[in-house]
Design an enzyme around this catalytic site. Structure first.
Site, mmCIF file in Angstrom:
data_model
loop_
_atom_site.group_PDB
_atom_site.id
_atom_site.type_symbol
_atom_site.label_atom_id
_atom_site.label_comp_id
_atom_site.label_asym_id
_atom_site.label_seq_id
_atom_site.Cartn_x
_atom_site.Cartn_y
_atom_site.Cartn_z
ATOM 1 N N SER A 95 0.847 -1.235 0.366
ATOM 2 C CA SER A 95 0.183 0.017 -0.138
ATOM 3 C C SER A 95 0.725 1.385 -0.282
ATOM 4 O O SER A 95 1.846 1.528 -0.849
ATOM 5 C CB SER A 95 -0.647 -0.096 0.860
ATOM 6 O OG SER A 95 -1.612 0.858 1.737
ATOM 7 N N ASP A 238 -2.507 6.410 -3.541
ATOM 8 C CA ASP A 238 -0.917 5.630 -2.756
ATOM 9 C C ASP A 238 -0.331 4.633 -3.691
ATOM 10 O O ASP A 238 -0.936 4.590 -4.747
ATOM 11 C CB ASP A 238 -1.956 5.299 -1.476
ATOM 12 C CG ASP A 238 -2.560 4.450 -1.376
ATOM 13 O OD1 ASP A 238 -3.888 4.214 -2.588
ATOM 14 O OD2 ASP A 238 -2.643 2.903 -0.764
ATOM 15 N N ASP A 240 -1.103 1.184 -3.914
ATOM 16 C CA ASP A 240 -2.097 -0.006 -4.687
ATOM 17 C C ASP A 240 -3.064 0.699 -4.990
ATOM 18 O O ASP A 240 -4.461 0.456 -5.491
ATOM 19 C CB ASP A 240 -2.313 -1.285 -3.836
ATOM 20 C CG ASP A 240 -2.484 -0.551 -2.394
ATOM 21 O OD1 ASP A 240 -3.123 0.581 -1.217
ATOM 22 O OD2 ASP A 240 -2.969 -1.493 -1.870
ATOM 23 N N ASP A 242 -6.541 1.978 -2.759
ATOM 24 C CA ASP A 242 -7.070 1.825 -3.214
ATOM 25 C C ASP A 242 -8.031 3.864 -2.294
ATOM 26 O O ASP A 242 -8.815 3.365 -2.177
ATOM 27 C CB ASP A 242 -7.137 1.486 -2.259
ATOM 28 C CG ASP A 242 -6.290 0.581 -0.944
ATOM 29 O OD1 ASP A 242 -5.391 1.646 -0.921
ATOM 30 O OD2 ASP A 242 -6.309 0.354 0.195
HETATM 31 MG MG MG Z 1 -3.365 1.239 -0.291
#
Ligand code: MG
Length: 451
Positions: A95, A238, A240, A242
């Site tokens: 992440s 960010d 990844d 999400d």
């Molecule tokens: Mg993330």
């Protein structure tokens, strides 16, 4: 049994705490507990190729088959898992952590992170090494699936008014953090009729453009590009993707709770008596929006996985976090940065107003955060005396203790990893917020002395 999963999957330093052997055995444990066809993906981090090959080997050895979606955002994999009829999904990502980290997130058949109970089963197999070993003729196979990203983009577009956005011809700058957000959001925005300028859009695990966490200090380049090209909005993901953070046309980075609030106004007002799910760390702004829309708030512990599971359980209309994580259940009961970005440009298009003006329409609050050092042996013992000291006050005790006042609140929570308690406060003025945080600190100090 020991623990290997943290609050949000496994995250550790590459080839140091997170080794290929460990990922291989963890994947053998995952395949032992969740046996079937498993979809996998990864972000752009260093070690992504190395670890995803270990994941594939581990899963195949237990008799699982693998559908490899290639690099894509975590919510993209989460969206695809149920659509491909998979029993689980495994994402290789850390992440927003620093570049030296990587890790794994595991999702169940519904695409949502597995429960603590399932994590416990996997940990038991991992530590006992009681892996399923498939007979030679039962070893699984690997397939690729080439259209995962376009399927995911189409899925997002179903939930916004595409013609209305296309008509406005917005100019957007997308900062993909040299990771997988760059594979989706620039294309999504172009298909929504926007003129798109991409920043940090080459996938590179060294993160040469900026650190993967979309904090204001990491978004200076995005702010200046938005200003210099005269864009309507900047979107930063960010590592990844999400999460999405937004920059208005003046280059000002919005607080996460502001973009969440704009989406909440729109979603909650669509229906009378909606329900909003948010962790106790969220502020008054969200409460004001919910009150105005006659919506109910369900508070949860801090952590995106808790919010996802609560959404599944209750069928609530929306979830959100103060860091800008937005969960829109008609699309996915998980945070999704690209979906969030589509919702924000939809609001800009339909209201026909700049983002800065939309934000000015929201109530303003001031906040303060501090850390209070606590002796390690007393950290977990503090809750009881704090509950005693605050027993006469209006409070929420789902995760730490949150004291509610007419014009503000203060939340006291133990840190998960360090010998300290965190104190957050929010109020209508900075002075009141500072006073509330001091009050929290003095309650913790009084509680330390009681032990
Ligand atoms: Mg993330």
């Amino acid at each position: 049994m020991g623990r290997i999963f943290g609050t949000n999957g496994v995250r550790a330093t590459i080839n140091d705490d997170l080794t290929v052997d460990m990922v291989l055995n963890l994947s053998r444990a995952i395949g032992t507990v969740l046996n079937g066809t498993i979809a996998i993906s990864r972000d752009s981090r260093m070690g992504g190729e190395m670890f995803s090959r270990a994941v594939v080997s581990g899963l195949l050895s237990t008799g699982c088959s693998v559908i490899d979606l290639g690099p894509m955002p975590t919510p993209g994999l989460q969206f695809m898992v149920p659509r491909l009829g998979c029993i689980a999904g495994v994402m290789v990502t850390a992440s927003h952590n620093p570049p030296s980290f990587n890790g794994l997130k595991v999702m169940g058949a519904n695409g949502i992170e597995i429960t603590r109970e399932t994590e416990g089963l996997i940990e038991d197999v991992f530590f006992e090494k009681s892996f399923t070993i498939a007979k030679w003729h039962d070893i699984g196979s690997v397939q690729s699936y080439e259209t995962a990203i376009s399927d995911y983009i189409e899925g997002i577009k179903k939930h916004v008014d595409v013609p209305a956005i296309q008509e406005r011809k917005l100019t957007v700058v997308v900062d993909g953090a040299n990771s997988v957000g760059s594979l989706v959001t620039p294309i999504l925005m172009r298909e929504l009729g926007c003129k798109v300028i991409s920043l940090n859009s080459q996938l590179d695990g060294h993160f040469p453009g900026r650190m993967p966490e979309p904090l204001p200090k990491n978004l200076l380049d995005l702010s200046s590009v938005v200003r210099s090209v005269g864009a309507d909005v900047g979107i930063a993901h960010d590592g990844d993707a999400d999460r999405a953070t937004f920059v208005d046309k003046d280059g000002t980075v919005l607080w996460g709770d502001q973009s969440f609030a704009l989406i909440a106004v729109r979603v909650l007002n669509k229906k009378n008596g909606s329900t909003l799910i948010t962790p106790v760390s969220s502020g008054r702004l969200v409460e004001d929006i919910a009150d105005a829309a006659d919506a109910r708030i369900l508070w949860t512990e801090v952590g995106s996985v808790v919010v996802s599971h609560k959404l599944l359980e209750t069928g609530a209309e929306l979830g959100g976090e103060e860091n800008g994580g937005v969960f829109y259940p008609p699309h996915l009961c998980a945070r999704d940065g690209a979906m969030t970005a589509a919702q924000i440009v939809e609001i800009m298009a339909i209201e026909n107003k700049p983002l800065s003006e939309l934000v000015r329409g929201l109530p303003t609050y001031f906040s303060t955060k501090i850390k209070v050092p606590v002796p390690a042996d007393k950290k977990s013992l503090l809750l009881e005396p704090i509950l005693e000291i605050t027993s006469d006050l209006d409070r929420i005790t789902i995760d730490g203790v949150k004291l509610m006042y007419d014009d503000g609140w203060v939340l006291m929570r133990p840190s998960g990893t360090e010998p300290l308690w965190r104190v957050f406060a929010e109020a209508k003025t900075q002075k009141e917020a500072d006073e509330l945080v001091e009050k929290g600190k003095s309650i913790i100090e009084e509680a330390i002395n009681k032990i």
